[in-house]
Design a protein around this motif. Sequence first.
Motif, PDB file in Angstrom:
ATOM      1  N   HIS A 155       0.847  -1.195   0.000  1.00 51.40           N
ATOM      2  CA  HIS A 155       0.000   0.000   0.000  1.00 51.40           C
ATOM      3  C   HIS A 155       0.883   1.245   0.000  1.00 51.40           C
ATOM      4  O   HIS A 155       0.821   2.071   0.916  1.00 51.40           O
ATOM      5  CB  HIS A 155      -0.951  -0.007   1.201  1.00 51.40           C
ATOM      6  N   HIS A 156       1.707   1.366  -1.040  1.00 51.45           N
ATOM      7  CA  HIS A 156       2.557   2.536  -1.202  1.00 51.45           C
ATOM      8  C   HIS A 156       1.895   3.482  -2.198  1.00 51.45           C
ATOM      9  O   HIS A 156       1.188   3.030  -3.103  1.00 51.45           O
ATOM     10  CB  HIS A 156       3.937   2.140  -1.717  1.00 51.45           C
ATOM     11  N   PHE A 157       2.112   4.768  -2.003  1.00 48.25           N
ATOM     12  CA  PHE A 157       1.594   5.700  -2.984  1.00 48.25           C
ATOM     13  C   PHE A 157       2.584   6.828  -3.232  1.00 48.25           C
ATOM     14  O   PHE A 157       3.511   7.062  -2.450  1.00 48.25           O
ATOM     15  CB  PHE A 157       0.204   6.218  -2.608  1.00 48.25           C
ATOM     16  N   LEU A 158       2.381   7.486  -4.360  1.00 46.68           N
ATOM     17  CA  LEU A 158       3.241   8.578  -4.807  1.00 46.68           C
ATOM     18  C   LEU A 158       2.544   9.904  -4.545  1.00 46.68           C
ATOM     19  O   LEU A 158       1.334  10.037  -4.756  1.00 46.68           O
ATOM     20  CB  LEU A 158       3.533   8.441  -6.305  1.00 46.68           C
ATOM     21  N   ILE A 159       3.321  10.898  -4.102  1.00 42.32           N
ATOM     22  CA  ILE A 159       2.769  12.213  -3.824  1.00 42.32           C
ATOM     23  C   ILE A 159       3.837  13.252  -4.150  1.00 42.32           C
ATOM     24  O   ILE A 159       5.024  12.918  -4.276  1.00 42.32           O
ATOM     25  CB  ILE A 159       2.289  12.305  -2.353  1.00 42.32           C
ATOM     26  N   ASN A 160       3.430  14.510  -4.273  1.00 42.65           N
ATOM     27  CA  ASN A 160       4.360  15.539  -4.731  1.00 42.65           C
ATOM     28  C   ASN A 160       5.399  15.894  -3.664  1.00 42.65           C
ATOM     29  O   ASN A 160       5.134  15.851  -2.465  1.00 42.65           O
ATOM     30  CB  ASN A 160       3.603  16.806  -5.148  1.00 42.65           C
TER      31      ASN A 160
END
Length: 251
Positions: A49-54
């Motif tokens: 459950h990894h996510f990308l963000i700015n």
Amino acid sequence: MTDSVKSKVSSEEWQTRVDLAACYRAVAMYGWDDLIFTHISARVPGPDHHFLINPYGLMFDEVTASNLVKVDLHGNKVMESEYDINPAGFTIHSAVHEARDDAKCVLHLHTAEGVAVSILEEGLQPYSQQSLFPLASLSYHAYEGVALNPEEKVRLVRDLGDTQFMILRNHGLLTCADNIPDAFLFMFIMQRACEIQLKAQATGKPLIPIHSAILDGIRTQADQVTRQAGGSLAWPGIKRRVERRFPGYDK
């Protein structure tokens, strides 16, 4: 930097990075950004459950596929990065990603029109065709201050339910979808509905709402109306526009 990151991630993650960076640039292109604030996040393909963000501190037109920050649901960086993330952005986005497996992309903005409609007691009204799409799957979340309180996550998720569109009172707009193109298209439609409503209300003239039977019909077809909405059909053209305006997002 580009080759270093690209060589360390799967081809699926790299494509997600490219599309997410394009989404940031598209928001900047339409003038919806708020300096370094607000966020768009995308789930990294795979079992984690990894996510990308700015990266916190960069303008939206500076976001690239390589400098996006990969974090886990606790806000820990899971890949080396020179950048930090905005804690408020993490609170909102991690809540949705954790609760909604179908929310592969979460887009949150503070546009002037979105915030203005969020302040109106009546909220978004069925005054335009554009408004029918968000109204088919719309929720509201009461303002609780800057989103730094982890306990707010429970209430935000409860209010969101299974909807694709959310108006955060006194705050802004949020959309989520199982892919980046649809999340962007949803935001485009809701933002446009807010713009139209405010322009109509500013005339001071009597307004004609769309008949409730039509809105009810749209709501009964919410899956067809708000899911697989065709964002992917518009996405290649959006990316071409982004490349002409802000080249280098895919680096």
